[in-house]
Scaffold this motif. Structure first.
Motif, PDB file in Angstrom:
ATOM      1  N   ASP A 129      -9.192   0.376   1.548  1.00 34.56           N
ATOM      2  CA  ASP A 129      -9.123   0.850   0.160  1.00 34.56           C
ATOM      3  C   ASP A 129     -10.433   0.555  -0.568  1.00 34.56           C
ATOM      4  O   ASP A 129     -10.966   1.412  -1.293  1.00 34.56           O
ATOM      5  N   ASP A 164       0.852  -1.189   0.000  1.00 38.05           N
ATOM      6  CA  ASP A 164       0.000   0.000   0.000  1.00 38.05           C
ATOM      7  C   ASP A 164       0.893   1.247   0.000  1.00 38.05           C
ATOM      8  O   ASP A 164       1.659   1.459   0.948  1.00 38.05           O
ATOM      9  N   VAL A 180     -10.837   8.381  -8.393  1.00 38.44           N
ATOM     10  CA  VAL A 180      -9.459   7.952  -8.104  1.00 38.44           C
ATOM     11  C   VAL A 180      -8.508   8.518  -9.149  1.00 38.44           C
ATOM     12  O   VAL A 180      -7.472   9.113  -8.822  1.00 38.44           O
ATOM     13  N   GLU A 194      -5.195   9.418  -0.307  1.00 38.35           N
ATOM     14  CA  GLU A 194      -5.785   8.458   0.635  1.00 38.35           C
ATOM     15  C   GLU A 194      -7.011   9.060   1.323  1.00 38.35           C
ATOM     16  O   GLU A 194      -8.046   8.408   1.457  1.00 38.35           O
ATOM     17  N   LYS A 220      -3.529  -7.254  -3.374  1.00 40.55           N
ATOM     18  CA  LYS A 220      -3.307  -7.001  -1.941  1.00 40.55           C
ATOM     19  C   LYS A 220      -3.342  -8.339  -1.196  1.00 40.55           C
ATOM     20  O   LYS A 220      -3.652  -9.391  -1.752  1.00 40.55           O
ATOM     21  N   ALA A 237      -9.951  -3.148  -6.495  1.00 41.28           N
ATOM     22  CA  ALA A 237      -9.130  -2.478  -5.469  1.00 41.28           C
ATOM     23  C   ALA A 237      -8.357  -3.475  -4.624  1.00 41.28           C
ATOM     24  O   ALA A 237      -7.254  -3.174  -4.155  1.00 41.28           O
ATOM     25  N   VAL A 258     -13.079   3.211  -2.377  1.00 43.25           N
ATOM     26  CA  VAL A 258     -13.439   3.242  -3.803  1.00 43.25           C
ATOM     27  C   VAL A 258     -14.930   2.985  -4.028  1.00 43.25           C
ATOM     28  O   VAL A 258     -15.542   3.607  -4.904  1.00 43.25           O
ATOM     29  N   GLU A 299     -12.484   1.003 -11.989  1.00 45.49           N
ATOM     30  CA  GLU A 299     -12.009   1.857 -10.894  1.00 45.49           C
ATOM     31  C   GLU A 299     -12.889   3.104 -10.835  1.00 45.49           C
ATOM     32  O   GLU A 299     -13.440   3.526 -11.857  1.00 45.49           O
ATOM     33  N   ASP A 337      -7.721   5.184  -2.297  1.00 44.93           N
ATOM     34  CA  ASP A 337      -6.933   4.296  -3.155  1.00 44.93           C
ATOM     35  C   ASP A 337      -6.245   5.159  -4.218  1.00 44.93           C
ATOM     36  O   ASP A 337      -6.547   6.336  -4.373  1.00 44.93           O
TER      37      ASP A 337
END
Length: 542
Positions: A388, A65, A494, A91, A164, A160, A392, A490, A96
């Motif tokens: 995150d 991140d 963002v 952020e 991760k 998103a 979003v 997305e 995100d």
């Protein structure tokens, strides 16, 4: 810093102060920004790598991140700190896209350096960047897709979380996030603070769950109280249920033992009256923001009232939103109208943590998510991924606009900006074209991090964008595909925020031509010549 008058130097700044002027200051700041961007560049995308950060106490953070990496790093260089602020703003605004914002900033600085070496004045570059950023926003608006249905929200959340620590359970976690957001939405607006995340070790990520109400990390105030209360009538008190201490110093002289007894009885009577107020209101569950006297706990237990003391202010606010109760400041004002409702309130131990669950609320506008993870590092990374996703999905619900992922918007904006630059006269044309090339760093980085050839990928993407603006890179297949059809989406916000923040940060750094540093701020000769990361203006080697 000294000025010569005849043979006598006149000191303006104190000894030990360092000054960097003109191109030296510009080069130094650009290098600092580029180094920071390169540091987090390898974390971008579904196949981005993680960073391990170890602080002075030996605590370990493993994450990809962007904003977490930048916050944990001990950065001292002022220009590099500006990029950290870019990430923090990204952020706070969206939740995100922090890595995207920083690497675009770094690439804008790199392109600006090339223009400076060609003899283009910084003011011209700044003006060109400003025009390009404005045009980029217009292009981004034109390729946005209007949608906020549940299917779109799930795709946005999964995009998103891809790459991760939560990726393996992204479908189930996306369901949790979307359910939570749609539940707390209030007239199209979402306050992310109304979603409380509890991170608990033990179990797997798949054991994570959403609570139809609130979970508080406290158990009953007294073991004699019931462990479970059905059809809960909930009172929220900001008032302490204990005898108040005097605000001024005072002495009471007792001349007789009976006076002492009367004094104690009076205190007991005051506590009894407070408890009676709660009983009279009809409450069978009490959450108190302040303390509760032991004697009061005894009386509450005897009446079968479930009570918690010293509950955090943020939890009290969420309880208000979830149960419909009103937070009462003075116990004398507590009435039945102030009570909230919940189907059940109970105490439960998960792993080694004792929690109180307030569930089956009628229409909760605040709720909790219980996150599980096998280790602390795993649980923390899952929490960051969830945060995150919450950011979003919230942005998508509020704006009702999304764009394709996989570098598609950046390639389309770059393509149209290059065409736009040809319509501009003067040297600003070079800056607009440079801005367009800088945006292509996103698909190039996605390709590099996936082990693909970045040049071939970029050529394929440019060719594909002659047909459709939604063509992006599928890093898993290594092919250029239609991201809209693939469901890689997305939030529009963002990309909008990332481009805007990057342009503004680059402008600010490029306008600096004189840097006066206090004693202790040093830049090595090696760095000022464009090499390495050592001596980065007080910034330790990374």
């Amino acid at each position: 810093m000294a000025q010569l008058t005849g043979s006598q130097p006149i000191l303006i700044l104190p000894k030990g102060t360092t000054r960097y002027v003109g191109k030296e200051a510009q080069r130094m700041n650009i290098i600092a920004g580029r180094i920071l961007a390169e540091t987090i560049r390898t974390t971008l995308g579904p196949k981005g790598m993680d960073k391990m950060l170890v602080d002075s106490l030996g605590d370990i953070v493993v994450t990809n991140d962007g904003v977490t990496i930048l916050k944990e790093m001990d950065i001292a260089h002022p220009a590099a700190k500006m990029l950290v602020e870019v990430a923090k703003t990204q952020e706070d605004e969206v939740g995100d896209g922090t890595t995207t914002a920083v690497i675009i900033t770094g690439e804008l600085l790199k392109k600006a350096e090339e223009l400076l070496e060609m003899g283009v004045h910084p003011t011209i570059i700044v003006q060109g960047y400003r025009e390009a950023a404005k045009k980029a926003q217009e292009i981004l608006d034109s390729i946005a897709i209007n949608a906020r249905d549940r299917g779109t929200l799930l795709k946005v959340a999964m995009t998103a979380m891809t790459g991760k620590g939560a990726e393996k359970a992204r479908e189930s976690l996306a369901e949790l996030v979307v359910d939570a957001i749609l539940q707390v939405e209030d007239n199209g607006e979402i306050d992310k603070d109304n979603i409380n995340i509890h991170r608990i070790l033990g179990g797997s990520i798949d054991d994570s769950m959403i609570v139809n109400g609130i979970a508080i990390d406290k158990g009953r105030a007294d073991h004699a109280m019931p462990k479970r209360v059905e059809n809960a009538k909930i009172a929220l008190l900001k008032y302490p249920i204990e005898v108040k201490e005097l605000e001024t110093d005072a002495k009471i002289r007792l001349t007789d033992p009976s006076q002492m007894q009367a004094f104690i009885e009076q205190e007991e009577q005051m506590i009894k009256e407070m408890v009676q107020k709660i009983i009279d209101s009809g409450a069978n569950v009490l959450f108190c923001q302040k303390g509760i006297d032991d004697l009061a706990l005894h009386y509450l237990s005897r009446e079968g009232i479930y009570a918690l003391k010293r509950v955090r202010k943020s939890d009290m606010q969420r309880l208000e939103r979830a149960t419909g109760a009103r937070l009462v400041t003075n116990i004398e004002d507590l009435t039945e109208e102030d009570l909230g409702e919940a189907g059940v309130v109970y105490e439960k131990k998960i792993f080694d943590e004792l929690l109180t669950f307030v569930e089956d609320c009628r229409d909760p506008k605040a709720l909790s998510i219980i996150l599980r993870g096998s280790t602390r590092q795993v649980a923390e990374e899952v929490e960051r991924a969830i945060e995150d996703a919450i950011g979003v999905v919230s942005a998508t619900v509020e704006d009702e606009k999304v764009v394709a992922g996989g570098g598609a918007p950046e390639v389309e904006i770059a393509k149209r900006l290059k065409d736009y630059s040809e319509s501009i006269s003067g040297r600003e044309q070079l800056a607009v074209a440079a801005f367009a090339e800088a945006l292509e760093v996103v698909p190039k980085t996605l390709a590099e991090n996936a082990g693909l050839d970045s040049i071939d990928t970029l050529v394929d993407l440019r060719a594909a964008h002659e047909e459709s603006p939604y063509m992006g890179l599928d890093v898993f297949k290594g092919e250029v595909v239609d991201m809209k059809e693939a469901g890689v989406l997305e939030p529009h916000r963002v990309k909008r925020q990332a481009i805007q923040s990057a342009a503004e940060a680059a402008e600010m750094i490029l306008r600096i031509d004189d840097m006066i540093a206090a004693k202790g701020f040093e830049v090595s000769k090696k760095e000022s010549e464009g090499g390495g990361m050592e001596g980065m203006g007080g910034m330790p080697p990374m």
